[in-house]
Scaffold this motif. Structure first.
Motif, PDB file in Angstrom:
ATOM      1  N   SER A  61      27.285 -15.337 127.390  1.00  7.99           N
ATOM      2  CA  SER A  61      26.017 -15.034 127.556  1.00  7.99           C
ATOM      3  C   SER A  61      25.714 -15.828 128.955  1.00  7.99           C
ATOM      4  CB  SER A  61      24.930 -15.487 126.469  1.00  7.99           C
ATOM      5  OG  SER A  61      25.083 -16.807 126.230  1.00  7.99           O
ATOM      6  N   VAL A  62      26.297 -16.843 129.311  1.00  2.85           N
ATOM      7  CA  VAL A  62      25.928 -17.557 130.531  1.00  2.85           C
ATOM      8  C   VAL A  62      27.022 -18.019 131.417  1.00  2.85           C
ATOM      9  CG1 VAL A  62      25.972 -19.648 129.075  1.00  2.85           C
ATOM     10  CG2 VAL A  62      25.020 -19.910 131.352  1.00  2.85           C
ATOM     11  N   VAL A  63      26.757 -17.682 132.760  1.00  2.00           N
ATOM     12  CA  VAL A  63      27.855 -18.109 133.691  1.00  2.00           C
ATOM     13  C   VAL A  63      27.299 -19.421 134.373  1.00  2.00           C
ATOM     14  CG1 VAL A  63      29.061 -17.654 135.785  1.00  2.00           C
ATOM     15  CG2 VAL A  63      29.011 -15.738 133.967  1.00  2.00           C
ATOM     16  N   GLY A  74      29.935 -17.380 141.106  1.00  2.00           N
ATOM     17  CA  GLY A  74      29.630 -17.116 139.884  1.00  2.00           C
ATOM     18  C   GLY A  74      28.524 -16.006 139.686  1.00  2.00           C
ATOM     19  N   PRO A  75      27.527 -15.581 140.761  1.00  2.00           N
ATOM     20  CA  PRO A  75      26.550 -14.953 140.577  1.00  2.00           C
ATOM     21  C   PRO A  75      27.021 -13.330 140.486  1.00  2.00           C
ATOM     22  CG  PRO A  75      25.778 -16.569 141.990  1.00  2.00           C
ATOM     23  CD  PRO A  75      27.136 -16.814 141.870  1.00  2.00           C
ATOM     24  N   ALA A  78      28.438 -12.868 136.941  1.00  2.00           N
ATOM     25  CA  ALA A  78      27.463 -12.905 136.022  1.00  2.00           C
ATOM     26  C   ALA A  78      26.814 -11.396 135.924  1.00  2.00           C
ATOM     27  CB  ALA A  78      26.395 -14.005 136.174  1.00  2.00           C
ATOM     28  N   ALA A  83      25.679 -11.286 132.110  1.00  2.00           N
ATOM     29  CA  ALA A  83      25.410 -12.894 131.609  1.00  2.00           C
ATOM     30  C   ALA A  83      24.182 -13.292 132.767  1.00  2.00           C
ATOM     31  CB  ALA A  83      26.575 -13.487 131.691  1.00  2.00           C
ATOM     32  N   LYS A  84      23.371 -14.191 132.113  1.00  2.00           N
ATOM     33  CA  LYS A  84      22.555 -15.079 133.043  1.00  2.00           C
ATOM     34  C   LYS A  84      23.567 -16.166 134.011  1.00  2.00           C
ATOM     35  CE  LYS A  84      21.416 -18.406 129.497  1.00  2.00           C
ATOM     36  NZ  LYS A  84      20.053 -18.733 128.639  1.00  2.00           N
ATOM     37  N   PHE A  85      23.016 -16.396 135.003  1.00  2.00           N
ATOM     38  CA  PHE A  85      23.537 -17.305 135.934  1.00  2.00           C
ATOM     39  C   PHE A  85      22.686 -18.730 135.947  1.00  2.00           C
ATOM     40  CE2 PHE A  85      24.277 -19.569 139.826  1.00  2.00           C
ATOM     41  CZ  PHE A  85      25.623 -19.820 139.948  1.00  2.00           C
TER      42      PHE A  85
END
Ligand SMILES: O=P(O)(O)OC[C@H]1O[C@H](OP(=O)(O)OP(=O)(O)O)[C@H](O)[C@@H]1O
Ligand SMILES: Nc1ncnc2[nH]cnc12
Length: 182
Positions: A61-63, A74-75, A78, A83-85
């Protein structure tokens, strides 16, 4: 784990686009420069795709991306895995309430901060950076996430400097890398 040992056909292309600059930023450091990889859309996309293929459908759920070069890789990962960043930033950059972790680098000391409330307890997190050297930075990132109750599923880096044994500082957390550099 290293994708390098799997002999994925994309790996050599990615490795070939990383420039090694001797004695930067200090004498004795062989600097692994990913800006040359970013100039090559195919190999840059291959890099992102390889991570997305590994993490899609893993209920992440999160990067969490590490400043500065983790903000490049990362973005897009995500967004592709839904997932959220969450940016993990150097000191005094985040405007809200933060938690902090200090760490020692191959060439100095630093600190990472994360916004309180950005990650909730029991979330499944992936930590992304361009490179692991001594492992101090990833260790600080893992600590920040675990302090708020998140589960760090894996750390993902484009490059590992295995001679520095950074993996051993991750307290058993899995690490996935695409390229090893000696
Ligand atoms: O495994 P370690 O020994 O902790 O080193 C790895 C870290 O060092 C580099 O960042 P750097 O601290 O140079 O910051 P920058 O990305 O802001 O240039 C690299 O991007 C990693 O974040
Ligand atoms: N050799 C290296 N190249 C690029 N980034 C680094 N961060 C720490 N060591 C590094």
């Amino acid at each position: 784990m290293s994708a390098y040992k799997d002999k994925d056909a994309r790996i050599n292309g990615i490795k070939d686009q990383i420039r090694v600059v001797p004695n930067f930023p200090k004498p004795g450091i062989m600097f692994q420069d990913i800006t040359t990889l970013l100039l090559k859309p195919k190999e840059f996309k291959d890099t992102i795709d390889m991570f997305v293929e590994r993490y899609k459908g893993k209920n992440i759920s999160v990067v969490a991306g590490i400043e500065a070069r983790g903000f490049i890789f990362g973005p897009p990962i995500a967004l592709a895995i839904g997932a959220k960043f969450v940016p993990l930033r150097k000191p005094k950059k985040l405007p809200g309430k933060v938690i902090s972790e200090e760490y020692i680098l191959e060439y100095g000391r630093d600190c990472l901060e994360m916004h309180v409330g950005a990650v909730e307890s029991a979330e499944r997190a992936l930590v992304v950076d361009d490179l692991i050297a001594t492992g101090g930075t990833l260790c600080a990132a893992i600590n920040l996430l675990e302090r708020v109750g998140a589960e760090v599923v894996e750390c993902a880096c484009v490059i590992e400097l295995p001679d520095l044994k950074g993996r051993e500082r991750l307290n058993g957390k899995p690490l996935y890398v695409l390229v090893e550099s000696h």
